[in-house]
Design an enzyme around this catalytic site. Structure first.
Site, PDB file in Angstrom:
ATOM      1  N   ASN A 172       1.150  -1.066  -0.193  1.00 13.61           N
ATOM      2  CA  ASN A 172      -0.057   0.087  -0.157  1.00 13.61           C
ATOM      3  C   ASN A 172       0.665   1.959   0.232  1.00 13.61           C
ATOM      4  OD1 ASN A 172      -2.755   1.238   0.467  1.00 13.61           O
ATOM      5  ND2 ASN A 172      -1.652   2.277   2.587  1.00 13.61           N
ATOM      6  N   ILE A 175       0.408   8.499   1.773  1.00  8.86           N
ATOM      7  CA  ILE A 175       0.775  10.135   1.829  1.00  8.86           C
ATOM      8  C   ILE A 175      -0.210  10.391   3.332  1.00  8.86           C
ATOM      9  CG2 ILE A 175       1.085  12.742   2.126  1.00  8.86           C
ATOM     10  CD1 ILE A 175       2.163  10.806  -0.616  1.00  8.86           C
ATOM     11  N   TYR A 176       0.905  10.338   4.423  1.00  9.93           N
ATOM     12  CA  TYR A 176       0.343  10.115   5.796  1.00  9.93           C
ATOM     13  C   TYR A 176       1.575  11.405   6.333  1.00  9.93           C
ATOM     14  CZ  TYR A 176      -1.464   6.066   4.809  1.00  9.93           C
ATOM     15  OH  TYR A 176      -1.888   4.863   3.627  1.00  9.93           O
ATOM     16  N   ARG A 177       1.357  12.762   6.660  1.00 13.34           N
ATOM     17  CA  ARG A 177       1.730  13.455   7.457  1.00 13.34           C
ATOM     18  C   ARG A 177       3.121  13.078   8.570  1.00 13.34           C
ATOM     19  NH1 ARG A 177      -1.662  17.943  10.760  1.00 13.34           N
ATOM     20  NH2 ARG A 177      -1.809  16.931  12.377  1.00 13.34           N
ATOM     21  N   ARG A 189       0.783  10.022  11.355  1.00 21.02           N
ATOM     22  CA  ARG A 189      -0.104  10.359  11.361  1.00 21.02           C
ATOM     23  C   ARG A 189      -0.981   9.883  10.640  1.00 21.02           C
ATOM     24  NH1 ARG A 189      -4.039  13.486  10.430  1.00 21.02           N
ATOM     25  NH2 ARG A 189      -5.842  13.715  11.368  1.00 21.02           N
ATOM     26  N   TRP A 190      -1.744   8.361  10.595  1.00 21.90           N
ATOM     27  CA  TRP A 190      -2.968   8.047   9.547  1.00 21.90           C
ATOM     28  C   TRP A 190      -3.878   7.495  10.338  1.00 21.90           C
ATOM     29  CZ3 TRP A 190       1.301   3.345   8.469  1.00 21.90           C
ATOM     30  CH2 TRP A 190       1.184   3.134   9.762  1.00 21.90           C
ATOM     31  N   ARG A 194      -7.542   4.587   6.892  1.00 18.24           N
ATOM     32  CA  ARG A 194      -5.585   4.618   5.345  1.00 18.24           C
ATOM     33  C   ARG A 194      -5.148   3.000   5.989  1.00 18.24           C
ATOM     34  NH1 ARG A 194      -5.011   9.547   4.249  1.00 18.24           N
ATOM     35  NH2 ARG A 194      -3.760   8.500   2.271  1.00 18.24           N
ATOM     36  N   GLY A 195      -5.159   2.723   4.111  1.00 21.63           N
ATOM     37  CA  GLY A 195      -4.074   1.541   4.013  1.00 21.63           C
ATOM     38  C   GLY A 195      -3.219   1.274   4.720  1.00 21.63           C
ATOM     39  N   ASP A 287      -3.450  22.699   9.576  1.00 18.60           N
ATOM     40  CA  ASP A 287      -4.140  21.840   8.512  1.00 18.60           C
ATOM     41  C   ASP A 287      -4.379  21.652   7.284  1.00 18.60           C
ATOM     42  OD1 ASP A 287      -6.822  21.718   9.610  1.00 18.60           O
ATOM     43  OD2 ASP A 287      -5.538  20.180  10.988  1.00 18.60           O
TER      44      ASP A 287
END
EC number: 4.1.1.98
Length: 487
Positions: A172, A175-177, A189-190, A194-195, A287
């Site tokens: 997978n 895009i996670y910060r 941070r997901w 999310r995958g 954000d």
């Protein structure tokens, strides 16, 4: 527009006047974000900061700052061509067998594109020209941007996170910060749906005492980055879709410390693991909503290796009140969504996510209405058909005589065709973006559907209003006289 890696794409942008190199010393602390924000708001070029204050590595910002550059990154010449890409995705989501030889011939271009999809594994790659490991790993050597004054720490924003569940063949990409908290540690941070988070939860359940392997690519080619944010079918790997966008197979290489595939041409790769029992308090950060978000505990990513290209480029962005890059991406991907929705709901004429709605929180849909209650069916379909709209709070449904992209039209339809009691649908306890502090509980809130269509029998007992129309003969006559009237 075809390219093989980020550098080739930047060369193409520079040739088209879509990239500017900034040679003055600019600080990654606040200054880069301020320049990127001003540039994006005037639909300006991508920016390569060649002299970041305190660092040797250049910083790339505003890469996807216009819908045109998003389209170019997806291998298309303009945003209109993204509709065709959406049709291909709709085909991949629910391929139907051809009904005859003629239809088979018509599908050949689609199947030819699909042949480009499988990734190609290399034995050596540019992304591993330099290898840093062990105590030498120091994330503070990277020019990670600090975007807003009250942000708690520098933040990696365009990291392409690669994970794999213990029972899955498919890897997978997401895009996670990632918040910088130590020379070798980041907070991942997901959100739970999310995958990457799903892979992690499955790993924890299967191997409660083993670290979870993770690799993060920074500065991948645009097709691979955009594949990670596009609504592709769950069975289609992002690397395969990137190959389709690019027109040739995605080249990957195994990470040095784990079995995860990373883009062979990536500028920087962070390799490491997440200890299943280690978390840290993340945020606050400004954000895409235009606010600072709440703090929350998320897993900690320990970096054991950094690999990179020679003369690597650090790719970054900022998020804030729209317009920002996520809003621009949403505006461009809007064109991809439409054919996918129309495949399931042919009555949909247009679908629009206004950028000021924080990319996805409000949708306007126009339909060819066919029966009483039709608008409500479409609302439910939007919320449920694609995972991307799980967090859409408001869905407004109008007839096809309304321009979904014109607020004057939409507001007129709401105020003249909608009764608040009859035509408002409220649903409680639904998934909501964790960043939406307006919801009563983090991650759980309500949704509103507004039926702004003309009402049919069964929906009203009143005689419905007839829209005013102009006499076209008079309009044509006045058109001919207009220049003589001095008005």
């Amino acid at each position: 527009m075809k390219y093989r890696d980020l550098r080739e794409f930047l060369n193409l942008l520079e040739q088209q006047g879509e990239l500017v190199r900034v040679k003055q010393e600019i600080d990654p602390y606040l200054e880069m974000a301020e320049i990127a924000d001003r540039t994006l708001r005037k639909a300006g070029p991508a920016i390569l900061f060649e002299n970041p204050k305190g660092y040797q590595m250049p910083v790339l910002c505003n890469l996807f700052g216009t819908p045109k550059r998003v389209a170019l990154g997806m291998g298309q010449e303009n945003t209109q061509a993204l509709r065709e890409l959406g049709k291909l995705l709709a085909f991949l989501k629910e391929p139907e067998p051809p009904k005859g030889f003629k239809e088979l011939l018509g599908q050949l271009p689609q199947w030819k594109q699909i042949l480009n999809m499988p990734s190609k594994t290399r034995d050596n790659a540019a992304c591993q020209q330099i290898v840093i490991e062990g105590d030498a790993v120091n994330l503070y050597d990277l020019p990670i941007m600090h975007c807003h004054e009250e942000d708690i720490a520098p933040l990696i924003t365009w990291g392409l996170t690669i994970t794999q569940g213990p029972h899955k063949k498919r890897q997978n990409l997401g895009i996670y910060r990632q918040q910088l908290i130590a020379k070798n540690k980041l907070i991942m941070r997901w959100l739970s749906h999310r995958g990457g988070a799903l892979d992690f939860q499955e790993w924890k359940a299967t191997y409660p005492d083993k670290p979870f392997p993770v690799s993060v690519a920074i500065g991948a080619d645009p097709a691979t980055i955009l594949a990670a944010v596009t609504p592709i079918p769950d069975t289609l790997p992002e690397y395969a879709f990137a190959g389709l966008l690019r027109g040739h197979k995605t080249e990957v290489i195994k990470s040095i410390s784990n079995q995860l595939d990373v883009p062979a041409s990536a500028e920087i790769v962070l390799e490491g693991y997440i200890d299943v029992n280690e978390t840290a308090l993340e945020g606050p950060y400004g954000d895409h909503t235009g606010y600072y978000n709440e703090q929350e505990y998320f897993p900690v990513f320990t970096v054991t290796h950094i690999t990179m290209r020679k003369d690597a480029i650090y790719h970054s962005t900022y998020t804030g009140r729209p317009p920002d890059e996520p809003a621009v991406l949403g505006e461009a991907l809007n064109e991809v969504f439409i054919p996918i929705l129309q495949k399931q709901f042919p009555e949909i004429v247009d679908f629009y996510l206004p950028p000021e709605g924080c990319s996805y929180r409000l949708a306007v849909v126009t339909i060819k209405k066919q029966y009483a209650g039709h608008a409500k069916r479409v609302m439910m379909g939007v919320w449920s058909f694609l995972r991307q709209f799980m967090y859409t709070k408001f869905v407004i449904v109008c007839d096809d005589d309304i321009n979904a992209r014109n607020w004057k039209d939409v507001i007129w339809a709401i105020t003249t065709r909608c009764d608040p009691s009859r035509d408002t649908t409220l649903i409680e306890n639904t998934p909501i973006d964790y960043l939406d502090f307006a919801s009563p509980i983090a991650g759980l809130g309500s949704k509103m559907g507004i039926d702004a269509t003309n009402k049919w029998n069964g929906e009203t007992i009143r005689e419905w209003g007839k829209p005013i129309t102009k006499n076209q003969q008079v309009v044509q006559h006045i058109d001919e006289l207009w220049d003589q009237l001095g008005l």
